[in-house]
Design a protein around this motif. Structure first.
Motif: not given
Length: 174
Positions: A5-21
Motif C-alpha cells: 500500500r505504501t509503495l502504491m501510494f508513493r507511486v500515485l502521490l502526484a495523481n489527484l485521482k488517488s487522493y480519495p484512496l
C-alpha cells in the motif's frame, strides 16, 4: 508480485485521482509519520515540502488525524504537487517497468490474488495501470465494491462489516 500500500501510494502521490484512496483509511499521528508511512516519502523529501504555518503550527510534528485533517493534507499535497512529482516519478517509472517485466500489463483484465479484504492495493493498481482488475480474496468488506474497472470476489465471504460477527474478518489482522 512485490506490492504494498505504501509503495502504491508513493507511486500515485502526484495523481489527484488517488487522493480519495490515500485518505480512505483512518490515521492518527504526526504529519511527518503520515508522509513517511502512508505516502512513502523519504525524510529528505519531506523536509523539502512547503508547509502552511497556520495549518501546520508545529511543522512536521503537527498532529493530524483522518478523516478530520483530510482537507488540510490534501491541500498540502496539491500545493507541493510539482515537488512530489519530481520525487515520485522515478519510482513510478521503475514500478511500471517491473510490472511489464512480470507480464502483469499483458493481461486484460489483470487478475490479482490479495490477502487483504478492502481492495486498496487493487484500486491503486487500477489507477496506476488504467486497466480493469479482478481481485480474488478470501473475504471482502463493503469498501471492496465492484465498479466498472474493479471486480472484487470474496470466496468465503463478501461485503462484510467489521463488528458484525464475521469471525474470519474479525481475526484477519492477527
Amino acid at each position: 508480485l512485490i506490492i504494498s500500500r505504501t509503495l502504491m501510494f508513493r507511486v500515485l502521490l502526484a495523481n489527484l485521482k488517488s487522493y480519495p484512496l490515500i485518505f480512505s483509511h483512518s490515521y492518527k499521528g504526526t504529519l511527518r509519520r503520515f508522509l513517511c508511512s502512508r505516502c512513502g516519502l523519504l525524510d529528505q523529501e519531506i523536509k523539502m515540502l512547503s508547509l502552511n504555518e497556520v495549518t501546520f503550527k508545529q511543522g512536521l510534528d503537527t498532529h493530524v488525524t483522518l478523516p478530520n485533517s483530510e482537507s488540510s493534507l490534501m491541500n498540502l499535497l496539491k500545493d507541493n504537487l510539482e515537488a512530489i512529482e519530481t520525487f515520485t516519478r522515478p519510482t513510478q517509472e521503475l514500478y511500471l517497468e517491473y510490472l511489464a517485466s512480470m507480464h502483469v500489463l499483458d493481461s486484460d483484465p489483470i487478475h490479482l490474488v490479495d490477502i487483504g479484504y478492502s481492495g486498496t492495493i487493487q484500486k491503486a493498481l487500477g489507477i496506476l495501470t488504467g486497466q480493469r482488475i479482478i481481485g480474488h480474496y478470501m473475504i471482502t468488506t463493503q469498501t471492496a465494491a465492484n465498479t466498472e474497472n474493479n471486480t472484487f470476489i470474496g470466496y468465503l465471504f463478501s461485503q462484510q462489516q467489521w463488528g458484525q460477527g464475521c469471525s474470519v474478518l474479525e481475526h484477519s489482522l492477527y
